[in-house]
Write a protein that holds these residues in place. Structure first.
Motif, PDB file in Angstrom:
ATOM      1  N   PHE A 170       7.172  15.648  15.597  1.00 51.53           N
ATOM      2  CA  PHE A 170       7.068  15.719  17.053  1.00 51.53           C
ATOM      3  C   PHE A 170       8.444  15.747  17.701  1.00 51.53           C
ATOM      4  N   GLU A 171       8.719  16.796  18.467  1.00 53.34           N
ATOM      5  CA  GLU A 171       9.938  16.849  19.267  1.00 53.34           C
ATOM      6  C   GLU A 171       9.803  15.921  20.471  1.00 53.34           C
ATOM      7  N   GLN A 213       5.944   4.623  21.415  1.00 52.40           N
ATOM      8  CA  GLN A 213       7.364   4.605  21.755  1.00 52.40           C
ATOM      9  C   GLN A 213       8.166   4.751  20.467  1.00 52.40           C
ATOM     10  N   LEU A 214       9.231   5.525  20.516  1.00 51.38           N
ATOM     11  CA  LEU A 214      10.076   5.659  19.335  1.00 51.38           C
ATOM     12  C   LEU A 214      10.546   4.284  18.879  1.00 51.38           C
ATOM     13  N   GLU A 226      -5.859  13.596  13.690  1.00 54.30           N
ATOM     14  CA  GLU A 226      -5.982  14.969  14.218  1.00 54.30           C
ATOM     15  C   GLU A 226      -4.617  15.592  14.467  1.00 54.30           C
ATOM     16  N   LYS A 227      -3.626  14.760  14.811  1.00 51.52           N
ATOM     17  CA  LYS A 227      -2.268  15.246  15.084  1.00 51.52           C
ATOM     18  C   LYS A 227      -1.384  15.196  13.844  1.00 51.52           C
ATOM     19  N   ASN A 228      -1.988  14.853  12.683  1.00 52.02           N
ATOM     20  CA  ASN A 228      -1.263  14.773  11.417  1.00 52.02           C
ATOM     21  C   ASN A 228      -0.150  13.726  11.449  1.00 52.02           C
ATOM     22  N   VAL A 229      -0.425  12.600  12.122  1.00 51.16           N
ATOM     23  CA  VAL A 229       0.513  11.485  12.210  1.00 51.16           C
ATOM     24  C   VAL A 229       0.131  10.465  11.143  1.00 51.16           C
ATOM     25  N   ASN A 230       1.063  10.178  10.239  1.00 56.98           N
ATOM     26  CA  ASN A 230       0.817   9.229   9.163  1.00 56.98           C
ATOM     27  C   ASN A 230       1.089   7.803   9.641  1.00 56.98           C
TER      28      ASN A 230
END
Length: 91
Positions: free
Chosen positions: A56-57, A80-81, A28-32
Motif C-alpha cells: 500500500f502506497e 496507522q503506520l 480481501e485487500k491481501n493484508v497479512n
C-alpha cells in the motif's frame, strides 16, 4: 523492499463477528496479519493487530473501509503506520 507495517486498532462494545468482519476486509485487500491481540473487559472489546501493508502506497482507502465498518458496528477502527504509532505513544 523493506516491509511496511501498520497497527489496526478496534475498540467498542463486544458483539459477535467483530474479528471475522475486520479480518475479512484485510484478507480481501491481501493484508497479512503479523500479530494480533484482543481482550474483552466488562463487555468492552479491544483488539490490536500488527499488519503488513508493504503493497500500500496510501492507507486512506483501507482506513475509509475500516472506518465504515466500525461505524456500522458502533466501533472505532483505525489503521496507522507502525512508526507513526510508536512515535505517538512513546513515553
Amino acid at each position: 523492499m523493506s516491509q511496511r507495517r501498520a497497527i489496526v486498532s478496534v475498540i467498542g462494545q463486544d458483539q459477535v463477528g467483530i474479528i471475522a468482519r475486520v479480518t475479512n476486509i484485510l484478507a480481501e485487500k491481501n493484508v497479512n496479519i503479523l500479530d494480533i491481540n484482543q481482550t474483552i473487559l466488562n463487555d468492552f472489546f479491544t483488539m490490536m493487530m500488527l499488519v503488513d501493508v508493504t503493497e500500500f502506497e496510501n492507507l486512506d482507502c483501507l482506513q475509509h473501509e475500516l472506518a465504515n465498518l466500525g461505524e456500522s458496528l458502533g466501533l472505532t477502527i483505525n489503521i496507522q503506520l507502525a512508526e507513526i504509532f510508536k512515535a505517538m505513544h512513546r513515553v
